[in-house]
Design a protein around this motif. Structure first.
Motif, mmCIF file in Angstrom:
data_model
loop_
_atom_site.group_PDB
_atom_site.id
_atom_site.type_symbol
_atom_site.label_atom_id
_atom_site.label_comp_id
_atom_site.label_asym_id
_atom_site.label_seq_id
_atom_site.Cartn_x
_atom_site.Cartn_y
_atom_site.Cartn_z
ATOM 1 N N SER A 28 -36.518 -9.488 0.343
ATOM 2 C CA SER A 28 -37.080 -11.180 -0.004
ATOM 3 C C SER A 28 -37.480 -11.438 -1.726
ATOM 4 O O SER A 28 -37.689 -13.066 -1.886
ATOM 5 N N LEU A 29 -38.192 -10.439 -2.005
ATOM 6 C CA LEU A 29 -38.308 -11.092 -3.106
ATOM 7 C C LEU A 29 -37.402 -11.212 -4.486
ATOM 8 O O LEU A 29 -36.344 -10.619 -4.331
ATOM 9 N N ARG A 30 -38.104 -11.374 -5.371
ATOM 10 C CA ARG A 30 -37.174 -12.303 -6.767
ATOM 11 C C ARG A 30 -36.583 -10.752 -7.353
ATOM 12 O O ARG A 30 -37.302 -9.609 -7.896
ATOM 13 N N GLY A 31 -35.058 -10.552 -7.489
ATOM 14 C CA GLY A 31 -33.912 -9.493 -7.597
ATOM 15 C C GLY A 31 -33.789 -8.647 -6.961
ATOM 16 O O GLY A 31 -33.377 -7.137 -7.042
ATOM 17 N N ASP A 32 -34.427 -8.622 -5.340
ATOM 18 C CA ASP A 32 -33.976 -7.809 -4.255
ATOM 19 C C ASP A 32 -34.546 -6.161 -4.708
ATOM 20 O O ASP A 32 -34.216 -5.653 -5.203
ATOM 21 N N ARG A 33 -35.781 -6.421 -4.323
ATOM 22 C CA ARG A 33 -36.880 -4.842 -4.915
ATOM 23 C C ARG A 33 -36.606 -4.044 -3.845
ATOM 24 O O ARG A 33 -37.604 -2.967 -3.911
ATOM 25 N N ARG A 34 -35.634 -4.230 -2.756
ATOM 26 C CA ARG A 34 -35.813 -2.198 -1.993
ATOM 27 C C ARG A 34 -35.126 -0.934 -2.469
ATOM 28 O O ARG A 34 -36.076 -0.285 -2.882
ATOM 29 N N PRO A 35 -34.799 -0.958 -4.228
ATOM 30 C CA PRO A 35 -35.525 0.298 -4.443
ATOM 31 C C PRO A 35 -36.174 0.554 -5.141
ATOM 32 O O PRO A 35 -36.438 1.971 -5.094
ATOM 33 N N LEU A 36 -36.800 -0.266 -5.246
ATOM 34 C CA LEU A 36 -39.058 0.206 -5.577
ATOM 35 C C LEU A 36 -39.030 0.585 -4.043
ATOM 36 O O LEU A 36 -40.271 1.356 -4.416
ATOM 37 N N MET A 37 -39.186 -0.479 -3.803
ATOM 38 C CA MET A 37 -39.281 0.381 -2.012
ATOM 39 C C MET A 37 -38.743 1.243 -1.536
ATOM 40 O O MET A 37 -40.159 2.254 -1.070
ATOM 41 N N ARG A 38 -37.754 1.359 -1.490
ATOM 42 C CA ARG A 38 -37.911 3.438 -1.340
ATOM 43 C C ARG A 38 -38.695 4.081 -1.873
ATOM 44 O O ARG A 38 -38.112 5.240 -1.416
ATOM 45 N N GLU A 39 -37.582 4.201 -3.045
ATOM 46 C CA GLU A 39 -39.040 5.454 -4.434
ATOM 47 C C GLU A 39 -40.204 5.563 -3.820
ATOM 48 O O GLU A 39 -40.957 6.278 -3.707
ATOM 49 N N PHE A 40 -40.960 4.081 -2.847
ATOM 50 C CA PHE A 40 -42.335 3.821 -3.029
ATOM 51 C C PHE A 40 -42.260 4.867 -2.088
ATOM 52 O O PHE A 40 -43.835 5.758 -1.648
ATOM 53 N N ILE A 41 -41.579 4.725 -0.863
ATOM 54 C CA ILE A 41 -41.704 5.115 0.373
ATOM 55 C C ILE A 41 -41.130 6.664 0.001
ATOM 56 O O ILE A 41 -42.422 7.393 0.909
#
Length: 434
Positions: free
Chosen positions: A379-392
């Protein structure tokens, strides 16, 4: 002419220069006249020389794009050390030589056509097993190079060494009955060579071998590789001896009804070595525990093969083998929950020191929390799921590093911990940037 005589009048020159004209100024010509003039000064009509036709410029040179405004992005971040997390290239080289010999054997013994058809059909159960193992490995993905080695060892080394040992036993003791070969010889010989591959991974990539779940993943992949090559042989022989009908029966029995058999057997060996890896035991201790796990793999393998000799195969399949496989799946689920609990416990240590919030620990260490975090990142600007996966991924690796730090047997644990802490903080900042 004398010096003292009177001077003679000078004759006029036959050439009279034209009267000087004043040079035109820009004001004497209009812009339209300049544009229509065919005159090009020589210094502008000469074409420059280029090294080749390809080096000549185009008629239109597009302007350089305008630099965008500065945006938040991840800088160059440190990465954990790869030492102890990969497999030696020399082992892959040895597998390459064995692969050439194995291909030659199949072409010589079974023919190109039968071997090719068998390989295509054997890919189906292999893909089924790989997808199942991927679900297990999603919690803390292992290095791809190590995963590839596990499959390659089973498909090339384990099967090749098994064939050589089978030939040697036949030369020494003669032909065995089908029951003895299936219930005694096959389980011992095959599980030994497959288990050796899991133990080699522990020796060469010990820092990528964090616990029982990793052991199950590596063992299952070795078994999947072994089953792939063995299925090529079984399918090809069925096609040669009985045609399409017998090939269909063999494919259903081996490829569809029991694709996880070999993966399940060798996973027991991997589970035992994974218990030693969780405590960062020495190679000798891991070998001892691994032999106990291998004994369990041999007994399970013998029971599985022997069930077809004592009663109707289909009855025993649904009354014994299917429940056994279901029990295996439940055990995997229990191991995954234990892995989640340990990840939450170790990240809690960093939360107590201020590196994470309690809410972040819940998000990073539980399946439901990870799903919620990914939905929020989308839901964040730019779809930050790749960043979240990296964070996890980095946080999960950090929990494993913390576990190794507690054991005190990893000399590189401090460097890994520092690199992962820097990475998680930078990724969090990029997730929260607006």
């Amino acid at each position: 002419m004398s010096s003292g005589g009177p001077s003679q009048p000078q004759q006029p020159s036959p050439y009279t220069p034209p009267p000087a004209q004043s040079s035109p100024t820009a004001s004497q010509y209009s812009a339209q006249q300049y544009a229509q003039s065919p005159y090009i000064p020589p210094q502008f009509s000469q074409q420059p020389a280029f090294g080749s036709a390809l080096a000549q410029p185009t008629h239109y040179s597009p302007p350089a794009p305008v630099a965008p405004s500065p945006a938040p992005s991840l800088p160059s971040l440190p990465v954990p050390a790869k030492k102890g997390r990969t497999v030696s290239i020399w082992l892959f080289g040895a597998l390459g030589f064995l692969l050439i010999a194995l291909i030659g054997y199949f072409v010589w013994a079974l023919g190109v056509l039968a071997s090719g058809i068998g390989m295509v059909l054997a890919l189906i159960p292999l893909i089924i097993v790989l997808l199942g193992v991927r679900l297990i490995d999603r919690w803390e993905p292992e290095p791809k190079r190590v995963l590839f080695f596990a499959v390659a060892w089973g498909a090339i080394a384990a099967i090749g060494l098994t064939l050589l040992l089978d030939i040697a036993i036949t030369l020494l003791f003669g032909l065995r009955t089908e029951a003895v070969a299936a219930i005694v010889q096959a389980p011992i010989v095959e599980e030994f060579w497959k288990g050796l591959g899991v133990f080699l991974i522990y020796l060469t990539a010990r820092r990528a071998f964090d616990g029982p779940v990793d052991g199950v993943v590596y063992g299952a992949l070795v078994g999947a590789g072994f089953a792939f090559t063995e299925n090529i042989q079984y399918f090809a022989i069925s096609l040669i001896e009985g045609g399409g009908e017998q090939l269909t029966i063999t494919f259903v029995l081996r490829g569809l009804m029991s694709p996880f058999a070999h993966a399940m057997f060798t996973a027991l060996t991997g589970f035992a070595i994974g218990l030693a890896a969780r405590r960062h035991a020495s190679a000798g201790a891991a070998l001892g525990i691994g032999l106990l796990g291998m004994l369990g793999a041999i007994l399970l393998h013998a029971f599985w093969n022997g069930s077809s000799f004592v009663a109707d195969f289909y009855v025993l399949y649904f009354t014994l083998q299917v429940p056994l496989f279901v029990g295996f799946i439940l055990a995997i689920i229990a191991l995954r929950r234990e892995e989640s609990r340990l990840t939450r416990l170790r990240l809690g240590d960093y939360a107590a020191a201020g590196w994470f919030t309690p809410e972040e620990v819940t998000m990073l260490a539980t399946p439901a929390g990870r799903k919620t975090g990914l939905r929020w990142a989308a839901s964040l600007r730019g779809d930050r799921r790749p960043l979240m996966r990296e964070f996890i991924r980095d946080a999960t690796a950090l929990a494993a590093v913390r576990q190794r730090a507690i054991s005190g047997r990893d000399p590189l644990v401090a460097d890994d911990e520092r690199a992962l802490l820097i990475r998680t903080r930078a990724t969090r900042a990029a997730l929260l940037a607006y």
